[in-house]
Design a protein around this motif. Structure first.
Motif, short mmCIF file in Angstrom:
data_model
loop_
_atom_site.label_atom_id
_atom_site.label_comp_id
_atom_site.label_asym_id
_atom_site.label_seq_id
_atom_site.Cartn_x
_atom_site.Cartn_y
_atom_site.Cartn_z
N CYS A 234 0.86 -1.18 0.00
CA CYS A 234 0.00 0.00 0.00
C CYS A 234 0.89 1.23 0.00
CB CYS A 234 -0.93 -0.02 1.21
SG CYS A 234 -0.09 0.22 2.79
N LYS A 235 0.31 2.37 -0.30
CA LYS A 235 1.11 3.56 -0.50
C LYS A 235 1.88 3.99 0.75
CE LYS A 235 -1.51 5.25 -4.45
NZ LYS A 235 -0.39 4.98 -5.40
N ILE A 236 1.30 3.82 1.93
CA ILE A 236 2.02 4.23 3.13
C ILE A 236 3.21 3.30 3.40
CG2 ILE A 236 0.51 2.95 4.73
CD1 ILE A 236 0.99 5.25 6.73
N HIS A 237 3.03 1.99 3.16
CA HIS A 237 4.13 1.07 3.40
C HIS A 237 5.19 1.17 2.31
CE1 HIS A 237 1.19 -1.25 6.12
NE2 HIS A 237 1.97 -0.45 6.84
N HIS A 238 4.77 1.49 1.09
CA HIS A 238 5.74 1.72 0.02
C HIS A 238 6.61 2.94 0.36
CE1 HIS A 238 6.50 2.45 -4.58
NE2 HIS A 238 7.60 2.18 -3.91
N ALA A 239 5.97 4.03 0.76
CA ALA A 239 6.72 5.23 1.10
C ALA A 239 7.65 4.98 2.29
CB ALA A 239 5.76 6.37 1.42
N ALA A 240 7.16 4.24 3.28
CA ALA A 240 7.98 3.93 4.45
C ALA A 240 9.16 3.04 4.07
CB ALA A 240 7.13 3.27 5.53
N TYR A 241 8.95 2.12 3.15
CA TYR A 241 10.02 1.23 2.68
C TYR A 241 11.09 2.02 1.94
CZ TYR A 241 12.00 -3.03 0.52
OH TYR A 241 12.82 -4.06 0.12
N ASP A 242 10.66 2.92 1.05
CA ASP A 242 11.61 3.73 0.29
C ASP A 242 12.38 4.69 1.19
OD1 ASP A 242 10.88 2.48 -2.02
OD2 ASP A 242 9.71 4.16 -2.83
N ALA A 243 11.74 5.14 2.28
CA ALA A 243 12.38 6.09 3.20
C ALA A 243 13.19 5.41 4.30
CB ALA A 243 11.31 7.00 3.82
N ILE A 245 12.11 3.79 6.73
CA ILE A 245 11.38 3.76 8.00
C ILE A 245 10.96 2.33 8.29
CG2 ILE A 245 9.18 4.44 9.07
CD1 ILE A 245 9.51 7.15 7.69
N LEU A 246 10.72 1.60 7.23
CA LEU A 246 10.30 0.20 7.31
C LEU A 246 11.32 -0.64 6.57
CD1 LEU A 246 6.71 -1.12 6.63
CD2 LEU A 246 8.64 -2.08 5.37
N GLY A 247 11.73 -1.74 7.17
CA GLY A 247 12.65 -2.67 6.53
C GLY A 247 12.07 -4.07 6.48
N ILE A 248 12.55 -4.86 5.54
CA ILE A 248 12.10 -6.25 5.41
C ILE A 248 13.33 -7.16 5.45
CG2 ILE A 248 10.92 -7.93 3.93
CD1 ILE A 248 9.33 -5.53 2.77
N LEU A 273 2.06 1.69 11.13
CA LEU A 273 3.48 1.36 11.10
C LEU A 273 3.94 0.57 12.32
CD1 LEU A 273 5.00 4.65 9.60
CD2 LEU A 273 4.84 2.41 8.50
N GLN A 274 3.74 1.13 13.53
CA GLN A 274 4.30 0.49 14.71
C GLN A 274 3.79 -0.94 14.90
OE1 GLN A 274 3.10 3.51 17.51
NE2 GLN A 274 5.08 4.59 17.39
N GLU A 275 2.51 -1.17 14.65
CA GLU A 275 1.95 -2.52 14.82
C GLU A 275 2.35 -3.48 13.71
OE1 GLU A 275 -2.26 -2.23 15.37
OE2 GLU A 275 -2.08 -1.36 17.39
N MET A 276 3.03 -2.98 12.68
CA MET A 276 3.50 -3.86 11.62
C MET A 276 4.84 -4.52 11.96
SD MET A 276 1.08 -3.80 9.37
CE MET A 276 -0.06 -3.59 10.77
N ALA A 277 5.51 -4.04 13.00
CA ALA A 277 6.78 -4.65 13.41
C ALA A 277 6.56 -6.11 13.77
CB ALA A 277 7.37 -3.89 14.59
N GLY A 278 7.34 -6.99 13.16
CA GLY A 278 7.23 -8.42 13.43
C GLY A 278 6.29 -9.16 12.51
#
Length: 307
Positions: A234-243, A245-248, A273-278
């Motif tokens: 989704c757009k928020i997770h894509h933006a967070a991944y590119d920035a 902020i989110l890693g995989i 975001l925060q609840e997506m950790a893990g």
């Protein structure tokens, strides 16, 4: 010689087909299936927009082709026709067979001579297509058994007139960018979303208008336009991944940057975001489409370095 009535039918059919595709694909955001394309109606009659057996579609109502098709080919397999860019950065579309006078090739030659807008269906999966339109055939290269396809549109939405192949470095860069924007990027997105069943790999959001195909390895870093180098996000997770902020991680587990985990900034940050950790990524069932482990590892190293 064509009559004024024949020209009017041609103009109206192309306009109605493209307007129908606007509605069916949400202006290019969604793919379209072979079954859907077979149910287009014109003047009360069913008129399929693609041919069931071949790549060039010329309805009996027209003297020129209406659409062209590039079939879906799995990674590692050879495509029956090699529709690729030329040295000028513009796409090519192959003749049907080697006979220049085959009726399908004559139908494309008619499109080229009259500067008519054409629809290009590119396979996103078996029986599923991304529609690119309008495109225009601007020249024929008989020795190579192919036509030159311009993806450029003027500000009015009509195809621009082709004058000469781009030769200089800036012209080539422009043509390459246009090809990426109108062909490669949307087809890559369509194929990634199809593989991920139109669902964010992290939060499982299923609204296609809010989904992107995120590159694991960026184009600028040599990333290939294959599903294994993409993630449906989704757009928020894509933006967070590119920035970063989110890693995989290479084991497909999501990490959120440590400082972001300790922020307090309302429900979007908390639930988005925060609840997506893990969380473990949901990936395609086909092994060939799953994220490439080495690409994930390299991308995760960038996230760790940035964090």
């Amino acid at each position: 010689m064509r009559s004024a009535l024949e020209d009017e039918i041609d103009r109206r059919l192309r306009a109605e087909a493209m307007a129908w595709l606007d509605d069916k694909t949400s202006n290019g955001a969604a793919s379209v299936t072979r079954t859907e394309l077979s149910n287009f109606m014109f003047d009360g009659e069913r008129l399929p927009l693609i041919d069931p057996q071949q790549g060039i579609r010329k309805p009996r109502q027209l003297s020129a082709a209406l659409s062209i098709l590039t079939t879906f080919t799995r990674p590692g397999r050879s495509a029956p026709y090699n529709d690729v860019p030329g040295e000028d950065g513009m796409m090519r579309y192959k003749w049907r067979g080697e006979d220049p006078n085959h009726s399908d090739n004559r139908a494309l030659r008619e499109v080229c001579a009259r500067g008519l807008p054409l629809i290009w269906f590119v396979g996103a999966a078996p029986g599923v297509f991304h529609a690119i339109y309008p495109v225009i055939l601007v020249a024929e290269e008989p020795e190579q058994h192919q036509f030159v396809v311009s993806l450029e549109q003027g500000s009015s939405g009509e195809p621009t007139t082709f004058h000469a192949p781009p030769r200089s470095a800036p012209e080539r860069a422009y043509a390459d960018r246009m090809t990426r924007q109108r062909l490669h990027q949307p087809v890559f997105r369509a194929r990634v979303l199809e593989a991920y069943r139109t669902s964010c790999a992290i939060c499982h959001l299923r609204h296609s208008e809010l989904l992107d195909a995120a590159h694991i390895t960026a184009d600028a870093q040599g990333g290939i336009p294959q599903v294994s180098n993409g993630l449906a996000l989704c757009k928020i997770h894509h933006a967070a991944y590119d920035a970063n902020i989110l890693g995989i991680r290479p084991d497909l587990v999501v990490e959120i940057r440590r400082d972001i985990l300790h922020e307090k900034d309302g429900p979007m940050l908390l639930h988005g975001l925060q609840e997506m950790a893990g969380v473990t990524l949901r990936v395609p069932s086909a092994r060939v489409d799953r994220p490439h482990p080495e690409a994930l590892e390299d991308r995760y190293a960038q996230f760790v370095a940035a964090a």
